[in-house]
Design a protein around this motif. Structure first.
Motif, short mmCIF file in Angstrom:
data_model
loop_
_atom_site.label_atom_id
_atom_site.label_comp_id
_atom_site.label_asym_id
_atom_site.label_seq_id
_atom_site.Cartn_x
_atom_site.Cartn_y
_atom_site.Cartn_z
N ASP A 173 9.70 -9.06 -3.95
CA ASP A 173 10.43 -8.68 -2.74
C ASP A 173 11.81 -8.11 -3.04
N ARG A 174 12.11 -7.83 -4.31
CA ARG A 174 13.44 -7.33 -4.66
C ARG A 174 13.51 -5.80 -4.63
N LEU A 175 12.38 -5.15 -4.43
CA LEU A 175 12.35 -3.69 -4.40
C LEU A 175 12.28 -3.20 -2.96
N ALA A 176 13.06 -2.18 -2.64
CA ALA A 176 13.00 -1.57 -1.32
C ALA A 176 11.72 -0.73 -1.22
N PRO A 177 11.26 -0.43 0.01
CA PRO A 177 10.05 0.39 0.15
C PRO A 177 10.19 1.72 -0.59
N GLY A 178 9.23 1.99 -1.49
CA GLY A 178 9.23 3.22 -2.28
C GLY A 178 10.03 3.14 -3.56
N GLU A 179 10.86 2.10 -3.72
CA GLU A 179 11.69 1.97 -4.92
C GLU A 179 10.81 1.65 -6.13
N LEU A 180 11.15 2.22 -7.27
CA LEU A 180 10.36 2.08 -8.48
C LEU A 180 11.03 1.13 -9.47
N ARG A 181 10.20 0.31 -10.13
CA ARG A 181 10.65 -0.44 -11.30
C ARG A 181 9.72 -0.07 -12.44
N VAL A 182 10.27 0.62 -13.44
CA VAL A 182 9.47 1.16 -14.54
C VAL A 182 9.77 0.40 -15.82
N THR A 183 8.71 -0.12 -16.47
CA THR A 183 8.84 -0.75 -17.77
C THR A 183 7.89 -0.04 -18.73
N LYS A 184 7.86 -0.51 -19.96
CA LYS A 184 6.98 0.11 -20.94
C LYS A 184 5.51 -0.06 -20.57
N LYS A 185 5.19 -1.12 -19.85
CA LYS A 185 3.79 -1.43 -19.57
C LYS A 185 3.40 -1.30 -18.10
N ALA A 186 4.35 -1.06 -17.22
CA ALA A 186 3.99 -1.06 -15.79
C ALA A 186 4.92 -0.19 -14.97
N VAL A 187 4.38 0.26 -13.84
CA VAL A 187 5.16 0.92 -12.81
C VAL A 187 4.89 0.17 -11.51
N VAL A 188 5.95 -0.44 -10.97
CA VAL A 188 5.83 -1.23 -9.74
C VAL A 188 6.64 -0.55 -8.66
N VAL A 189 6.08 -0.48 -7.45
CA VAL A 189 6.76 0.18 -6.34
C VAL A 189 6.90 -0.79 -5.18
N GLY A 190 8.05 -0.81 -4.56
CA GLY A 190 8.30 -1.70 -3.45
C GLY A 190 7.63 -1.26 -2.16
N THR A 191 7.34 -2.22 -1.28
CA THR A 191 6.72 -1.95 0.02
C THR A 191 7.48 -2.73 1.08
N GLY A 192 6.96 -2.71 2.29
CA GLY A 192 7.59 -3.48 3.36
C GLY A 192 7.52 -4.97 3.15
N ALA A 193 6.55 -5.43 2.38
CA ALA A 193 6.42 -6.85 2.03
C ALA A 193 5.61 -6.93 0.75
N GLY A 194 6.23 -7.42 -0.34
CA GLY A 194 5.57 -7.42 -1.63
C GLY A 194 5.72 -6.08 -2.31
#
Length: 307
Positions: free
Chosen positions: A253-274
């Motif tokens: 829940d620390r990412l805003a909707p559409g915000e990206l967190r990029v690591t060497k092994k994953a790309v995670v994108v924020g949503t309205g919940a989760g």
């Protein structure tokens, strides 16, 4: 029984093959006309037409189901019943009246739920835990005829519409043959559908695949899976269309909707919940690839986001 089979896409092939291998006689196939495809937009037969040619079956390809030539030829063929799987055109009453046992449709839902063109996709989109397939006699109203028999199928947490449709097509083929057997034996019973509980499943469009990152991760996961393989789920990245073919909801829940967190092994994108952990993606002009592989080829700016 003498049968004339009506169907068009690949999902209809298991049923056609099963009927050909059964004790019934498939005397002809009705399918949609050849359609342009590929870069050259050349005409290609439908999967059912191609399979019918391999089987040496007469194939009828009317532009419209109400064409007088189709009515005449079907009358000449004199089928006892016309089984249908995803034919793709509305049938006029004069066609429905020709076979003594009518036209029997294999539909991929538990009617009256999800009447219409895309029942499997809508079952996934809605988060249904179970779906199925049923055989019913076609009447003038959309998917409203009495039901002969049905099977149920659980929807798994990672099932795409394509996964589910594939299983239902295989299992439904046996269901359709069993219904033909019962009609031939005089033991088939058609039960009217309940008067309540109906829902409708319109064909999905490209617009239905656009992801709104204000929605929850659970909802977006369903949308990705429900739109796979077609029309496909998508968003935008730096103004270009960006396809998302698979993703997994994660508790973040620390990412805003559409915000990206990029690591060497994953790309995670924020949503309205989760958030969504992206699986396979496809950038504009690129081949499908793992999200982490795509990210390695991008130099990200602080304000980069999806959508």
């Amino acid at each position: 029984m003498r049968l004339v089979f009506a169907g068009t896409p690949e999902v209809a092939l298991p049923a056609l093959n099963a009927l050909v291998e059964s004790d019934h006689e498939v005397v002809a196939v009705i399918t949609r006309p050849d359609a342009p495809s590929g870069r050259g937009r050349t005409l290609h037969p439908s999967p059912v037409a191609a399979r019918a040619a391999e089987l040496g079956l007469e194939t009828l390809k009317p532009e419209r189901a109400k064409d007088p030539a189709l009515v005449q030829r079907l009358t000449e063929l004199a089928p006892d019943c016309c089984p249908v799987v995803a034919y793709g055109a509305l049938l006029p009453q004069r066609l429905l009246d020709i076979p003594p046992h009518g036209w029997v449709n294999l539909h991929f839902s538990l009617l009256p739920a999800w009447r219409g063109a895309a029942p499997v996709q809508h079952a996934v989109l809605a988060g249904d835990q179970e779906t199925g397939a049923c055989t019913f006699r076609i009447v003038k109203e959309l998917d409203a005829g009495p039901v002969f028999d049905a099977i149920t199928e659980p929807i798994g947490p990672t099932d795409t519409a394509g996964d589910l449709l594939g299983r239902l097509a295989e299992r439904g083929a046996g269901l359709l043959v069993a219904t033909m057997d019962a009609l031939a034996a005089g033991t088939a019973v058609a039960t009217p559908q309940p008067e309540t509980g109906e829902s409708y499943a319109a064909k999905l469009t490209v617009e239905d695949g656009q992801l709104d990152w204000q929605r929850t991760a659970v909802e977006l996961d369903r949308q990705v899976r429900g739109c796979q393989p077609a029309p496909g789920a998508w968003t935008t990245f730096r103004g270009d269309r960006f396809k998302i073919n698979s993703a997994t909801p994660v508790d973040e829940d620390r990412l805003a909707p559409g915000e990206l967190r990029v690591t060497k092994k994953a790309v995670v994108v924020g949503t309205g919940a989760g958030a969504l952990d992206l699986g396979q993606v496809q950038a504009q002009g690129k081949k499908p690839m793992r999200a982490a592989d795509w990210a390695r080829g991008v130099t990200f700016a602080a304000d980069d986001k999806l959508g």
